[in-house]
Design an enzyme around this catalytic site. Structure first.
Site, PDB file in Angstrom:
ATOM      1  N   LYS A  50       0.936  -1.125   0.098  1.00  0.00           N
ATOM      2  CA  LYS A  50       0.014  -0.042   0.224  1.00  0.00           C
ATOM      3  C   LYS A  50       1.020   1.336  -0.060  1.00  0.00           C
ATOM      4  O   LYS A  50       1.918   1.347   0.664  1.00  0.00           O
ATOM      5  CB  LYS A  50      -0.858  -0.047   1.318  1.00  0.00           C
ATOM      6  CG  LYS A  50      -1.618   1.287   1.546  1.00  0.00           C
ATOM      7  CD  LYS A  50      -2.959   1.376   0.692  1.00  0.00           C
ATOM      8  CE  LYS A  50      -3.695   2.906   0.903  1.00  0.00           C
ATOM      9  NZ  LYS A  50      -4.223   3.267  -0.245  1.00  0.00           N
ATOM     10  N   THR A  51       0.391   2.330  -0.495  1.00  0.00           N
ATOM     11  CA  THR A  51       1.425   3.432  -0.691  1.00  0.00           C
ATOM     12  C   THR A  51       1.485   3.944   0.583  1.00  0.00           C
ATOM     13  O   THR A  51       0.600   4.302   1.384  1.00  0.00           O
ATOM     14  CB  THR A  51       0.486   4.523  -1.601  1.00  0.00           C
ATOM     15  OG1 THR A  51       0.617   4.106  -2.881  1.00  0.00           O
ATOM     16  CG2 THR A  51       1.541   5.546  -1.685  1.00  0.00           C
ATOM     17  N   CYS A 135      -2.348   9.348  -7.301  1.00  0.00           N
ATOM     18  CA  CYS A 135      -3.558   9.122  -6.157  1.00  0.00           C
ATOM     19  C   CYS A 135      -4.731  10.215  -6.342  1.00  0.00           C
ATOM     20  O   CYS A 135      -4.331  11.505  -6.503  1.00  0.00           O
ATOM     21  CB  CYS A 135      -3.061   8.917  -4.849  1.00  0.00           C
ATOM     22  SG  CYS A 135      -4.472   8.824  -3.688  1.00  0.00           S
ATOM     23  N   LYS A 169       3.759   5.124 -11.448  1.00  0.00           N
ATOM     24  CA  LYS A 169       2.590   4.651 -11.586  1.00  0.00           C
ATOM     25  C   LYS A 169       1.744   5.957 -12.160  1.00  0.00           C
ATOM     26  O   LYS A 169       1.397   6.806 -11.206  1.00  0.00           O
ATOM     27  CB  LYS A 169       2.150   4.260 -10.357  1.00  0.00           C
ATOM     28  CG  LYS A 169       0.470   3.992 -10.090  1.00  0.00           C
ATOM     29  CD  LYS A 169       0.294   2.486 -10.306  1.00  0.00           C
ATOM     30  CE  LYS A 169      -1.529   1.948  -9.991  1.00  0.00           C
ATOM     31  NZ  LYS A 169      -1.576   1.448  -8.861  1.00  0.00           N
ATOM     32  N   GLY A 247      -5.938  -2.640 -14.486  1.00  0.00           N
ATOM     33  CA  GLY A 247      -7.372  -2.099 -14.839  1.00  0.00           C
ATOM     34  C   GLY A 247      -8.460  -3.107 -14.947  1.00  0.00           C
ATOM     35  O   GLY A 247      -8.616  -3.654 -16.117  1.00  0.00           O
ATOM     36  N   GLY A 248      -8.966  -3.602 -14.002  1.00  0.00           N
ATOM     37  CA  GLY A 248     -10.126  -4.717 -14.279  1.00  0.00           C
ATOM     38  C   GLY A 248      -9.901  -6.049 -14.552  1.00  0.00           C
ATOM     39  O   GLY A 248     -10.637  -6.722 -15.042  1.00  0.00           O
TER      40      GLY A 248
HETATM   41  O1  RRO Z   1      -5.511   5.382  -0.651  1.00  0.00           O
HETATM   42  C1  RRO Z   1      -6.510   5.665  -1.722  1.00  0.00           C
HETATM   43  O2  RRO Z   1      -7.139   6.519  -1.558  1.00  0.00           O
HETATM   44  C2  RRO Z   1      -5.987   5.424  -3.003  1.00  0.00           C
HETATM   45  C3  RRO Z   1      -4.702   5.756  -3.584  1.00  0.00           C
HETATM   46 BR1  RRO Z   1      -3.209   6.077  -2.634  1.00  0.00          BR
HETATM   47  C4  RRO Z   1      -4.558   5.375  -4.955  1.00  0.00           C
HETATM   48  O3  RRO Z   1      -3.383   5.557  -5.653  1.00  0.00           O
HETATM   49  N1  RRO Z   1      -5.410   5.176  -5.659  1.00  0.00           N
HETATM   50  C5  RRO Z   1      -6.582   5.102  -5.367  1.00  0.00           C
HETATM   51  O4  RRO Z   1      -7.602   4.640  -5.957  1.00  0.00           O
HETATM   52  N2  RRO Z   1      -6.869   5.141  -3.986  1.00  0.00           N
END
Ligand code: RRO
Length: 307
Positions: A50-51, A135, A169, A247-248
């Site tokens: 996760k980021t 994001c 990304k 993507g899907g």
């Molecule tokens: O955490 C998020 O709301 C989120 C991130 Br970091 C992202 O890169 N893409 C997304 O759809 N949600």
């Protein structure tokens, strides 16, 4: 002869081309739930975290999810422990996974990205770094990735800070993703991943107010697959570095289409929420599809970009 699925992706040796989309599979929770069985049957050939951000974040106010026809809108808002919390508590657990670890990072300034890349890039447990410049749910989260000049400047500034592969990304929320991809490549990126989610909103059917606590979010799932395929096609035709397509994707046939469109690897995202073993199924189906068509490896598949 059975198809050999192993690939090399910007220096990483992967057993097959199927990885996860960042933020769509909680490997630490899955390990708690499934124990060592998770390690024995890990669904992905690399794991993308996760980021993370430099400082801890609580994330967006609820509700954070909305189900759409053939998709899902999320407005998670990047909840995470921050760089120090990640290094101290998550990294040791993620390092036990049986596959290379890719850490996804996002900053709201160049300095923040520099801190993240230096902090994560110095760790042996980390195989590569994904720069999330896409994001949709954080103010300023998209700004860099919407502009080729900003993407070039950021990638150029980060490149000397680590010897690890840098994966950029991309957002689909731009008219010309190929221009942003070219800028990342010029700045020294080793690979491109796309797509992140599409900006989207939902209405509360009762009150007609915005459903999501943050007002809007990002759409994912099969609803966006055709758009993702087109953007992967355009980006793969524009750069020489490898492209990770997503993507899907829900089946081996979907994965095959992304590879034919020019992707070197694919990521399964939203499908993981319904089935934590979706990645393994996609891998098995991809292998069967390639075998049925007589290809010895994914690299043998003719690409749209080569025609
Ligand atoms: O955490 C998020 O709301 C989120 C991130 Br970091 C992202 O890169 N893409 C997304 O759809 N949600």
């Amino acid at each position: 002869m059975p198809t050999a699925l192993a690939i090399e992706l910007c220096g990483l040796q992967l057993q097959h081309p199927v990885i996860n989309g960042s933020g769509t599979f909680d490997a630490i929770a899955a390990r708690r739930a499934y124990g060592d069985a998770l390690l024995e049957r890990f669904p992905f050939s690399a794991f993308v975290s996760k980021t993370i951000t430099p400082e801890p974040r609580a994330g967006n106010p609820p509700p954070r999810l909305f189900e759409t026809p053939a998709g899902m809108i999320n407005s998670i808002g990047l909840p995470n422990k921050g760089l120090d919390g990640f290094l101290a508590s998550d990294l040791p657990q993620l390092a036990e996974l049986p596959v290379p670890l890719i850490v996804s990072v996002m900053g709201t300034s160049r300095e923040q990205f520099e801190r993240l890349v230096s902090g994560v890039g110095g760790r042996d447990e980390v195989a590569a770094i994904e720069l999330n410049v896409s994001c949709p749910n954080v103010k300023s989260g998209l700004i860099v990735g919407e502009q080729p000049e900003e993407t070039l400047a950021l990638t150029r500034a980060l490149r000397p800070l680590t010897t690890k592969p840098l994966i950029v990304k991309l957002t689909p929320n731009v008219a010309d993703p190929a221009a942003v991809a070219r800028a990342a490549e010029q700045g020294g990126a080793d690979a491109i991943s796309l797509i992140n989610t599409l900006k989207a909103a939902a209405s509360d059917p009762g009150t007609l107010d915005p459903w999501l606590g943050a007002g809007a979010g990002g759409l994912s799932g099969p609803a966006i697959r055709s758009l993702a395929l087109d953007q992967v096609r355009r980006v793969a035709a524009a750069v020489a570095i490898p492209v990770i397509g997503m993507g899907g994707i829900e089946s081996g046939a979907d994965a095959l289409a992304f590879i034919a469109a020019g992707a070197s690897a694919v990521a399964v995202g939203t499908a993981n929420f319904r089935d934590p073993l979706a990645g393994s199924r996609v891998r098995d189906e991809l292998q069967a599809e390639l075998e049925r068509r007589g290809f010895g490896s994914p690299a043998d598949l003719p690409r749209w970009t080569s025609t």
